[in-house]
Design a protein around this motif. Structure first.
Motif, PDB file in Angstrom:
ATOM      1  N   SER A  21       0.849  -1.188   0.000  1.00  0.00           N
ATOM      2  CA  SER A  21       0.000   0.000   0.000  1.00  0.00           C
ATOM      3  C   SER A  21       0.887   1.242   0.000  1.00  0.00           C
ATOM      4  O   SER A  21       2.109   1.148   0.177  1.00  0.00           O
ATOM      5  N   SER A  22       0.299   2.378  -0.196  1.00  0.00           N
ATOM      6  CA  SER A  22       1.038   3.631  -0.023  1.00  0.00           C
ATOM      7  C   SER A  22       1.335   3.829   1.461  1.00  0.00           C
ATOM      8  O   SER A  22       0.627   3.316   2.333  1.00  0.00           O
ATOM      9  N   TYR A  23       2.393   4.585   1.733  1.00  0.00           N
ATOM     10  CA  TYR A  23       2.690   4.895   3.135  1.00  0.00           C
ATOM     11  C   TYR A  23       1.594   5.795   3.706  1.00  0.00           C
ATOM     12  O   TYR A  23       1.150   6.751   3.064  1.00  0.00           O
ATOM     13  N   ALA A  24       1.172   5.468   4.906  1.00  0.00           N
ATOM     14  CA  ALA A  24       0.158   6.282   5.593  1.00  0.00           C
ATOM     15  C   ALA A  24       0.776   7.596   6.059  1.00  0.00           C
ATOM     16  O   ALA A  24       1.996   7.790   6.009  1.00  0.00           O
ATOM     17  N   SER A  25      -0.081   8.519   6.518  1.00  0.00           N
ATOM     18  CA  SER A  25       0.403   9.797   7.043  1.00  0.00           C
ATOM     19  C   SER A  25       1.311   9.565   8.252  1.00  0.00           C
ATOM     20  O   SER A  25       1.221   8.538   8.941  1.00  0.00           O
ATOM     21  N   CYS A  26       2.166  10.550   8.513  1.00  0.00           N
ATOM     22  CA  CYS A  26       3.087  10.444   9.651  1.00  0.00           C
ATOM     23  C   CYS A  26       2.296  10.392  10.957  1.00  0.00           C
ATOM     24  O   CYS A  26       1.246  11.036  11.097  1.00  0.00           O
ATOM     25  N   ILE A  28       3.029  11.622  13.817  1.00  0.00           N
ATOM     26  CA  ILE A  28       3.056  12.900  14.530  1.00  0.00           C
ATOM     27  C   ILE A  28       3.549  13.975  13.567  1.00  0.00           C
ATOM     28  O   ILE A  28       4.060  13.656  12.486  1.00  0.00           O
ATOM     29  N   THR A  29       3.389  15.230  13.967  1.00  0.00           N
ATOM     30  CA  THR A  29       3.743  16.321  13.058  1.00  0.00           C
ATOM     31  C   THR A  29       5.164  16.848  13.275  1.00  0.00           C
ATOM     32  O   THR A  29       5.655  17.644  12.480  1.00  0.00           O
ATOM     33  N   CYS A  30       5.823  16.443  14.342  1.00  0.00           N
ATOM     34  CA  CYS A  30       7.181  16.894  14.602  1.00  0.00           C
ATOM     35  C   CYS A  30       7.803  15.985  15.658  1.00  0.00           C
ATOM     36  O   CYS A  30       7.112  15.191  16.285  1.00  0.00           O
ATOM     37  N   GLY A  31       9.114  16.091  15.785  1.00  0.00           N
ATOM     38  CA  GLY A  31       9.789  15.345  16.834  1.00  0.00           C
ATOM     39  C   GLY A  31      10.114  13.906  16.488  1.00  0.00           C
ATOM     40  O   GLY A  31      10.614  13.153  17.324  1.00  0.00           O
ATOM     41  N   GLY A  32       9.857  13.461  15.246  1.00  0.00           N
ATOM     42  CA  GLY A  32      10.206  12.103  14.833  1.00  0.00           C
ATOM     43  C   GLY A  32       9.070  11.122  14.971  1.00  0.00           C
ATOM     44  O   GLY A  32       8.758  10.693  16.080  1.00  0.00           O
ATOM     45  N   GLY A  33       8.422  10.812  13.845  1.00  0.00           N
ATOM     46  CA  GLY A  33       7.343   9.826  13.844  1.00  0.00           C
ATOM     47  C   GLY A  33       7.640   8.725  12.840  1.00  0.00           C
ATOM     48  O   GLY A  33       8.770   8.588  12.369  1.00  0.00           O
ATOM     49  N   ILE A  34       6.622   7.933  12.504  1.00  0.00           N
ATOM     50  CA  ILE A  34       6.786   6.864  11.514  1.00  0.00           C
ATOM     51  C   ILE A  34       5.606   6.875  10.541  1.00  0.00           C
ATOM     52  O   ILE A  34       4.504   7.320  10.879  1.00  0.00           O
ATOM     53  N   ARG A  35       5.908   6.392   9.318  1.00  0.00           N
ATOM     54  CA  ARG A  35       4.856   6.134   8.332  1.00  0.00           C
ATOM     55  C   ARG A  35       4.855   4.629   8.054  1.00  0.00           C
ATOM     56  O   ARG A  35       5.907   4.003   7.930  1.00  0.00           O
ATOM     57  N   VAL A  36       3.694   4.081   7.975  1.00  0.00           N
ATOM     58  CA  VAL A  36       3.545   2.621   7.840  1.00  0.00           C
ATOM     59  C   VAL A  36       2.878   2.288   6.504  1.00  0.00           C
ATOM     60  O   VAL A  36       1.965   2.996   6.063  1.00  0.00           O
ATOM     61  N   ARG A  37       3.371   1.199   5.868  1.00  0.00           N
ATOM     62  CA  ARG A  37       2.657   0.631   4.714  1.00  0.00           C
ATOM     63  C   ARG A  37       2.458  -0.862   4.959  1.00  0.00           C
ATOM     64  O   ARG A  37       3.216  -1.486   5.701  1.00  0.00           O
ATOM     65  N   THR A  38       1.449  -1.405   4.313  1.00  0.00           N
ATOM     66  CA  THR A  38       1.062  -2.809   4.547  1.00  0.00           C
ATOM     67  C   THR A  38       1.030  -3.564   3.222  1.00  0.00           C
ATOM     68  O   THR A  38       0.592  -3.027   2.193  1.00  0.00           O
ATOM     69  N   PHE A  39       1.503  -4.810   3.280  1.00  0.00           N
ATOM     70  CA  PHE A  39       1.461  -5.661   2.075  1.00  0.00           C
ATOM     71  C   PHE A  39       0.149  -6.436   2.047  1.00  0.00           C
ATOM     72  O   PHE A  39      -0.217  -7.098   3.025  1.00  0.00           O
ATOM     73  N   ALA A  40      -0.554  -6.317   0.912  1.00  0.00           N
ATOM     74  CA  ALA A  40      -1.820  -7.043   0.727  1.00  0.00           C
ATOM     75  C   ALA A  40      -1.627  -8.112  -0.349  1.00  0.00           C
ATOM     76  O   ALA A  40      -1.150  -7.814  -1.453  1.00  0.00           O
TER      77      ALA A  40
END
Length: 196
Positions: A21-26, A28-40
């Motif tokens: 899938s496409s990477y989801a939104s971050c 958090i907006t600052c300070g270091g977050g993550i974006r996740v994608r999932t295999f279908a």
């Protein structure tokens, strides 16, 4: 005459079909977050078909919004200090203390650390104590033999604004003995008549 037999009876390979899938939104907006994608996975590999690059439901992550978060200024005014006077208009001060300074684009405090603020205090009138005094003693009521003379208590300044009252009531009188020496007694006598 001909003779036939079955062949190619093995099932054909089926390749896996799936995609990330496409990477989801971050997160958090600052300070270091993550974006996740999932295999279908829609079709799993069978009969020797080519496997997918990942299993159904697998996830991958990437870092995002790694910039530091804005820090807003935090500051408060101290309590007012002791008034410089106990009455008749004094002044008192307070100080602005910053505990957290603004950073990374955060909002500044409305005042600078260490700023001073002043205000009037103790504006009520000071207490005025009563002031009174005795007059001089007046003339003695007699010139000898014991008389009396008096004096009067007068209030010069009245007590005000909670000041101490006079110890005596205005108009109070005080007396003392005077001219206590015995009065002179003149000699009294006369000639008798001449004898025969």
């Amino acid at each position: 005459a001909t003779d036939t037999q079955s062949c190619g009876t093995d099932a054909c390979p089926i390749d896996c079909i799936g995609e990330w899938s496409s990477y989801a939104s971050c997160s958090i907006t600052c300070g270091g977050g993550i974006r996740v994608r999932t295999f279908a996975m829609w079709v799993s590999a069978q009969y020797g078909g080519e496997a997918c690059v990942a299993n159904d439901g697998d996830t991958t992550t990437i870092e995002c919004e790694t910039q530091a978060c804005p820090v807003n200024c935090v500051g408060v005014w101290s309590e007012w200090d002791t008034c410089s006077q106990t009455c008749a208009s004094g002044s008192q001060r307070r100080t602005f203390d910053i505990s957290v300074f603004a950073a990374h684009g955060g909002v500044d405090c409305s005042n600078t650390d260490g700023d001073l603020d002043t205000q009037d205090c103790q504006t009520q009138d000071c207490p005025v104590d009563c002031v009174g005094e005795w007059s001089s003693f007046g003339s003695c009521s007699a010139s000898c033999g014991g008389g009396l003379q008096s004096r009067t208590y007068a209030e010069m300044t009245a007590a005000q604004f909670g000041g101490s009252p006079c110890v005596l009531t205005p108009g109070a009188t005080d007396t003392q003995a005077c001219e206590t020496d015995a009065c002179p007694v003149d000699c009294a006598g006369e000639w008798s008549g001449y004898g025969a």
